[in-house]
Design an enzyme around this catalytic site. Structure first.
Site, PDB file in Angstrom:
ATOM      1  N   HIS A 268       0.791   8.073   6.526  1.00 12.74           N
ATOM      2  CA  HIS A 268       0.118   7.925   7.822  1.00 12.74           C
ATOM      3  C   HIS A 268      -1.218   7.189   7.616  1.00 12.74           C
ATOM      4  CE1 HIS A 268      -1.397   8.867  11.784  1.00 12.74           C
ATOM      5  NE2 HIS A 268      -0.342   9.588  12.082  1.00 12.74           N
TER       6      HIS A 268
ATOM      7  N   GLY B 191       3.208  11.119   5.021  1.00 14.24           N
ATOM      8  CA  GLY B 191       4.177  10.978   6.110  1.00 14.24           C
ATOM      9  C   GLY B 191       5.270   9.969   5.792  1.00 14.24           C
TER      10      GLY B 191
ATOM     11  N   TYR C  84       0.602  20.337   8.394  1.00 15.54           N
ATOM     12  CA  TYR C  84       1.837  19.586   8.655  1.00 15.54           C
ATOM     13  C   TYR C  84       2.550  20.190   9.860  1.00 15.54           C
ATOM     14  CZ  TYR C  84       4.766  15.790   7.352  1.00 15.54           C
ATOM     15  OH  TYR C  84       5.398  14.579   7.363  1.00 15.54           O
TER      16      TYR C  84
HETATM   17  O1  YXS Z   1     -10.729   0.105   1.371  1.00 13.46           O
HETATM   18  P1  YXS Z   1      -9.758  -0.909   1.928  1.00 13.46           P
HETATM   19  O2  YXS Z   1     -10.067  -1.358   3.326  1.00 13.46           O
HETATM   20  O3  YXS Z   1      -9.448  -2.011   0.957  1.00 13.46           O
HETATM   21  O4  YXS Z   1      -8.313  -0.105   2.098  1.00 13.46           O
HETATM   22  C1  YXS Z   1      -7.777   0.566   0.983  1.00 13.46           C
HETATM   23  C2  YXS Z   1      -7.343   1.933   1.461  1.00 13.46           C
HETATM   24  O5  YXS Z   1      -8.278   2.539   2.359  1.00 13.46           O
HETATM   25  C3  YXS Z   1      -6.065   1.592   2.205  1.00 13.46           C
HETATM   26  N1  YXS Z   1      -5.199   2.765   2.314  1.00 13.46           N
HETATM   27  C4  YXS Z   1      -5.014   3.450   3.460  1.00 13.46           C
HETATM   28  N2  YXS Z   1      -5.532   3.270   4.697  1.00 13.46           N
HETATM   29  C5  YXS Z   1      -5.157   4.176   5.650  1.00 13.46           C
HETATM   30  N3  YXS Z   1      -4.296   5.206   5.416  1.00 13.46           N
HETATM   31  C6  YXS Z   1      -3.759   5.403   4.185  1.00 13.46           C
HETATM   32  N4  YXS Z   1      -2.891   6.414   3.990  1.00 13.46           N
HETATM   33  C7  YXS Z   1      -4.127   4.503   3.141  1.00 13.46           C
HETATM   34  N5  YXS Z   1      -3.822   4.415   1.810  1.00 13.46           N
HETATM   35  C8  YXS Z   1      -4.475   3.345   1.340  1.00 13.46           C
HETATM   36  O6  YXS Z   1      -5.440   0.601   1.410  1.00 13.46           O
HETATM   37  C9  YXS Z   1      -6.451  -0.120   0.673  1.00 13.46           C
HETATM   38  C10 YXS Z   1      -6.090  -0.062  -0.804  1.00 13.46           C
HETATM   39  O7  YXS Z   1      -6.172   1.309  -1.169  1.00 13.46           O
HETATM   40  P2  YXS Z   1      -6.477   1.717  -2.699  1.00 13.46           P
HETATM   41  O8  YXS Z   1      -7.590   0.894  -3.207  1.00 13.46           O
HETATM   42  O9  YXS Z   1      -6.612   3.181  -2.726  1.00 13.46           O
HETATM   43  O10 YXS Z   1      -5.107   1.268  -3.420  1.00 13.46           O
HETATM   44  P3  YXS Z   1      -4.550   1.761  -4.835  1.00 13.46           P
HETATM   45  O11 YXS Z   1      -3.449   0.838  -5.165  1.00 13.46           O
HETATM   46  O12 YXS Z   1      -5.673   1.965  -5.798  1.00 13.46           O
HETATM   47  O13 YXS Z   1      -3.955   3.206  -4.539  1.00 13.46           O
HETATM   48  C11 YXS Z   1      -2.797   3.306  -3.735  1.00 13.46           C
HETATM   49  C12 YXS Z   1      -2.686   4.768  -3.256  1.00 13.46           C
HETATM   50  C13 YXS Z   1      -1.539   4.864  -2.239  1.00 13.46           C
HETATM   51  C14 YXS Z   1      -2.408   5.689  -4.471  1.00 13.46           C
HETATM   52  C15 YXS Z   1      -4.025   5.171  -2.590  1.00 13.46           C
HETATM   53  O14 YXS Z   1      -4.374   4.177  -1.626  1.00 13.46           O
HETATM   54  C16 YXS Z   1      -3.936   6.498  -1.900  1.00 13.46           C
HETATM   55  O15 YXS Z   1      -3.933   7.574  -2.544  1.00 13.46           O
HETATM   56  N6  YXS Z   1      -3.802   6.447  -0.532  1.00 13.46           N
HETATM   57  C17 YXS Z   1      -3.723   7.662   0.249  1.00 13.46           C
HETATM   58  C18 YXS Z   1      -2.324   8.276   0.104  1.00 13.46           C
HETATM   59  C19 YXS Z   1      -2.232   9.515   0.998  1.00 13.46           C
HETATM   60  O16 YXS Z   1      -2.917  10.522   0.769  1.00 13.46           O
HETATM   61  N7  YXS Z   1      -1.417   9.432   2.033  1.00 13.46           N
HETATM   62  C20 YXS Z   1      -1.270  10.498   3.031  1.00 13.46           C
HETATM   63  C21 YXS Z   1      -1.847  10.023   4.374  1.00 13.46           C
HETATM   64  S1  YXS Z   1      -1.834  11.351   5.532  1.00 13.46           S
HETATM   65  C22 YXS Z   1      -0.207  11.565   5.839  1.00 13.46           C
HETATM   66  O17 YXS Z   1       0.608  10.720   5.548  1.00 13.46           O
HETATM   67  C23 YXS Z   1       0.247  12.843   6.459  1.00 13.46           C
HETATM   68  C24 YXS Z   1      -0.444  13.118   7.744  1.00 13.46           C
HETATM   69  S2  YXS Z   1       0.062  14.182   5.341  1.00 13.46           S
HETATM   70  O18 YXS Z   1      -1.359  14.236   4.999  1.00 13.46           O
HETATM   71  O19 YXS Z   1       0.444  15.359   6.015  1.00 13.46           O
HETATM   72  O20 YXS Z   1       0.895  13.902   4.201  1.00 13.46           O
END
Ligand code: YXS
Length: 275
Positions: free
Chosen positions: A80, A124, A154
């Site tokens: 998400h 998500g 969730y």
């Molecule tokens: O800072 P900029 O503008 O360059 O953007 C960065 C991140 O902010 C963006 N980005 C995201 N933006 C919005 N929502 C996200 N979920 C998201 N994930 C990443 O992408 C740009 C590059 O991110 P960066 O530098 O972290 O990339 P990386 O290659 O070092 O690492 C990739 C990840 C996916 C490991 C890392 O970005 C990460 O851990 N992202 C968050 C993953 C996460 O926690 N997803 C859950 C979202 S909440 C959801 O889905 C549900 C509601 S729940 O929480 O219930 O599961």
């Protein structure tokens, strides 16, 4: 092969690179998520384009759909779009949320939707992949559900999706630890149907989609809907449902939830105090 992209050109400027594209080859459609800068975060824009593509395929009687990330992406989807989550005071995964609408669109598409997973799947996006009918992955894949990283409650529908597919002890470990389940373990636990090499995953997925598309489409559409209705049927009383919603409200009104969102936006580790 015909291709359609559903990302509107920006007014007055050259069309942006579409973050979602669709291609049809015979009776197989392919939807490609292509927003590498945001790791295919499931934003309203991306999800609306995904749903529009599914609608276009439905109108063209596409019998099987492959859902994939653009080639070479290390992150299949980061889940998400956290920037679009409410900062408290409202349900972050309500019925009308774009992600929930996209899950329903996949689960009611009258044909097989096959997730072809290369790279990591987060939050998500795990629910999105589980909502597909079949999951084919390669050894770069991993799967994590991460509300515990954000302090997010969730939703009950999402938990039901997991309960219908996976053993309770695995679901608990995934939700409690927010740790990724890597490809081989994902195969052993039954998260994925097939683990294939990166070299063969495209042809393997295309062949399976082609095989399914050669079968009786009405029979497949109806058995898919029968299975959805039967697996979604979980008789809980209104009182139990309201109690679960109340418990979730406590969380999305909590300091921890605000801290989880802010920590992500400020690119730091969250500190949770259980309040
Ligand atoms: O800072 P900029 O503008 O360059 O953007 C960065 C991140 O902010 C963006 N980005 C995201 N933006 C919005 N929502 C996200 N979920 C998201 N994930 C990443 O992408 C740009 C590059 O991110 P960066 O530098 O972290 O990339 P990386 O290659 O070092 O690492 C990739 C990840 C996916 C490991 C890392 O970005 C990460 O851990 N992202 C968050 C993953 C996460 O926690 N997803 C859950 C979202 S909440 C959801 O889905 C549900 C509601 S729940 O929480 O219930 O599961």
């Amino acid at each position: 092969m015909t291709s359609t992209d559903t990302t509107p050109a920006t007014a007055g400027n050259a069309p942006q690179t579409p973050i979602v594209t669709g291609e049809v080859d015979g009776m197989v459609g392919t939807i490609t998520l292509n927003n590498p800068a945001k790791r295919n975060a499931l934003s309203r824009e991306l999800l609306d384009a995904l749903m529009a593509q599914l609608e276009a395929f439905r109108g063209a009687s596409v019998r099987s759909v492959i859902l994939r990330a653009a080639p070479g992406m290390k992150v299949w989807s980061a889940g998400h779009d956290i920037r679009e989550l409410p900062k408290g005071g409202e349900d972050p995964l309500g019925y009308a949320d774009p992600l929930e609408r996209a899950l329903r669109a996949i689960r009611t598409y009258p044909g097989a939707v096959i997730a072809m997973v290369q790279g990591t799947v987060w939050g998500g996006a795990f629910d999105l992949v589980l909502s597909c009918d079949i999951i084919i992955a390669d050894d770069t894949s991993s799967f994590a559900i991460t509300p515990a990283n954000l302090g997010l409650p969730y939703n009950t529908t999402g938990l039901l999706h997991c309960l219908n597919r996976l053993p309770l002890n695995l679901i608990k470990e995934m939700f409690f630890s927010a740790a990724p389940v890597h490809a081989e373990d994902a195969r052993q636990w039954g998260i994925i149907n097939h683990l294939v090499s990166a070299e063969e995953i495209e042809s393997y997925t295309q062949n399976l989609a082609g095989l399914i598309s050669s079968k009786a489409p009405l029979a497949i559409a109806v058995v898919k809907e029968q299975l959805r209705v039967l697996s979604d049927y979980q008789p809980i009383s209104a009182q139990v449902f309201e109690r679960l919603q109340d418990m979730r409200r406590e969380i999305y009104d909590s300091e921890d939830y605000k801290e989880g969102i802010n920590a992500f936006l400020e690119k730091r580790k969250p500190v949770f105090y259980g309040r």
